[in-house]
Design a protein around this motif. Structure first.
Motif, PDB file in Angstrom:
ATOM      1  N   GLY A 185      -9.650  -3.087   8.465  1.00 12.92           N
ATOM      2  CA  GLY A 185      -9.676  -4.519   8.730  1.00 12.92           C
ATOM      3  C   GLY A 185      -8.722  -4.934   9.826  1.00 12.92           C
TER       4      GLY A 185
ATOM      5  N   SER B 200      -5.198  -9.320   8.104  1.00 14.35           N
ATOM      6  CA  SER B 200      -5.650  -9.204   6.711  1.00 14.35           C
ATOM      7  C   SER B 200      -6.026  -7.761   6.421  1.00 14.35           C
TER       8      SER B 200
ATOM      9  N   CYS C 207       0.828  -1.212   0.000  1.00 14.62           N
ATOM     10  CA  CYS C 207       0.000   0.000   0.000  1.00 14.62           C
ATOM     11  C   CYS C 207       0.863   1.264   0.000  1.00 14.62           C
TER      12      CYS C 207
ATOM     13  N   PHE D  87      -5.063   1.746   6.574  1.00  9.41           N
ATOM     14  CA  PHE D  87      -5.597   0.411   6.328  1.00  9.41           C
ATOM     15  C   PHE D  87      -6.929   0.260   7.052  1.00  9.41           C
TER      16      PHE D  87
ATOM     17  N   SER E 274      -6.537  -4.212   4.639  1.00  8.52           N
ATOM     18  CA  SER E 274      -6.940  -3.741   3.310  1.00  8.52           C
ATOM     19  C   SER E 274      -6.417  -2.328   3.111  1.00  8.52           C
ATOM     20  N   CYS E 275      -5.765  -2.102   1.995  1.00  9.57           N
ATOM     21  CA  CYS E 275      -5.209  -0.787   1.693  1.00  9.57           C
ATOM     22  C   CYS E 275      -6.338   0.184   1.387  1.00  9.57           C
ATOM     23  N   GLU E 276      -6.376   1.307   2.095  1.00 11.40           N
ATOM     24  CA  GLU E 276      -7.382   2.326   1.861  1.00 11.40           C
ATOM     25  C   GLU E 276      -6.807   3.533   1.130  1.00 11.40           C
TER      26      GLU E 276
END
Length: 326
Positions: free
Chosen positions: A98, A102, A58, A96, A104-106
């Motif tokens: 989550g 695990s 990310c 991120f 998640s790239c924001e």
């Protein structure tokens, strides 16, 4: 025999300095420091922090050293601003969502001005990694986090109708409009606000006052299908001048390139005699008239005085000759 050897001419005294730092409590995602109340100012250090990833994730480099924070979104805008002990550090904000196992790239920012903006979802848990390839064990930092509601005219559908001038407002709470490709790529990637104007069949000029760098776009059509009409910025076409069609709905999009949260603006109508057809008539002498060149426009169809008259803003006057010296 026959071998040549390079003499070791640089032998001499040396000095080895070694330091040891404790690992920060928020060195990992699992131990992220919770941010519960906003706005918040956090002072900390990356001394002792370790790389967070083996590969780029990310936008965060495996060569970076960073610390972690966590917060819960409230469906508004979060801004990050950081200063470090060294002037030319490049700071990266990586957001991120989550669980740590695990992520998640924001969003990821790598900004020299050390400021970033992020739109949150209500109730979503986020992790903020503050790092950078040059943001290592030498730095103390101050992190400022603020939250803002969306600007009332942040979206095209909520455009403020321009009826009375001057109109003043603030860019606070504005977000990028990624669907707009009218001015330049900057207009669609920087925060902006929307206005509407119903054409009267006359020529109109809008003069914008805004701190720093900005772009504007004039569009026609509907919010879900706009067409570019005019474009400009603080560098070119500072005054938006256009001839309107009676009853036609126009949209005016103003975008800032500064990432400034508190950035007031003013939109004024151009000078009343900014165009030849609106020239103020000189009827008798002595004549006196007070006004401002601010809000006047360039008249590019005029080639007089070595072209200078056409490249600088100006205002118009008219006079009917009497055969006398004026």
């Amino acid at each position: 025999t026959g071998n040549r050897y390079q003499p070791f001419t640089n032998a001499g005294a040396y000095r080895l300095d070694a330091s040891e730092y404790a690992v920060p409590d928020n060195d990992s995602c699992e131990t992220a420091s919770s941010i519960s109340d906003l706005p918040a100012t956090i002072r900390g250090s990356t001394k002792g922090s370790r790389p967070d990833f083996n590969n780029e994730v990310c936008g965060a480099s495996p060569d970076g050293f960073g610390v972690w924070y966590s917060f819960t979104g409230a469906g508004n805008i979060i801004t990050f601003t950081t200063s470090t002990t060294e002037q030319y550090k490049t700071v990266r904000y990586t957001v991120f969502s989550g669980p740590c196992g695990s992520l998640s790239c924001e969003q990821s920012y790598d900004l020299f001005d050390r400021s970033g903006q992020f739109v949150t979802e209500n109730g979503t848990d986020y992790k903020l990694l503050l790092t950078g390839e040059d943001f290592d064990d030498r730095d103390n930092f101050e992190l400022q986090i603020n939250q803002y509601s969306f600007a009332m005219n942040d979206l095209c559908k909520d455009a403020v109708e321009l009826k009375e001038f001057p109109f003043s407002g603030d860019m606070k709470g504005a977000t990028p409009d990624t669907a707009i490709q009218c001015v330049r790529y900057t207009t669609s990637s920087y925060p902006g606000v929307w206005f509407s104007y119903v054409g009267t069949g006359n020529l109109i000029g809008l003069d914008v006052t805004l701190v720093g760098s900005w772009d504007w776009a004039l569009l026609t059509g509907f919010c879900d299908g706009l067409s570019c009409h005019h474009r400009g910025s603080e560098y070119s076409r500072k005054v938006l001048t256009f001839e309107t069609e009676l009853g036609v709905q126009y949209y005016f999009f103003l975008a800032t390139k500064n990432n400034l949260v508190d950035n007031p603006y003013t939109i004024a109508v151009a000078a009343e005699n900014a165009w030849c057809e609106d020239a103020v008539n000189i009827q008798k002498f002595p004549f006196s008239y007070s006004g401002e060149v601010k809000g006047s426009t360039n008249n590019t169809d005029i080639s007089c005085t070595e072209g200078r008259t056409s490249t600088n803003p100006g205002v118009w006057f008219s006079y009917v000759g009497t055969g006398n010296l004026v």
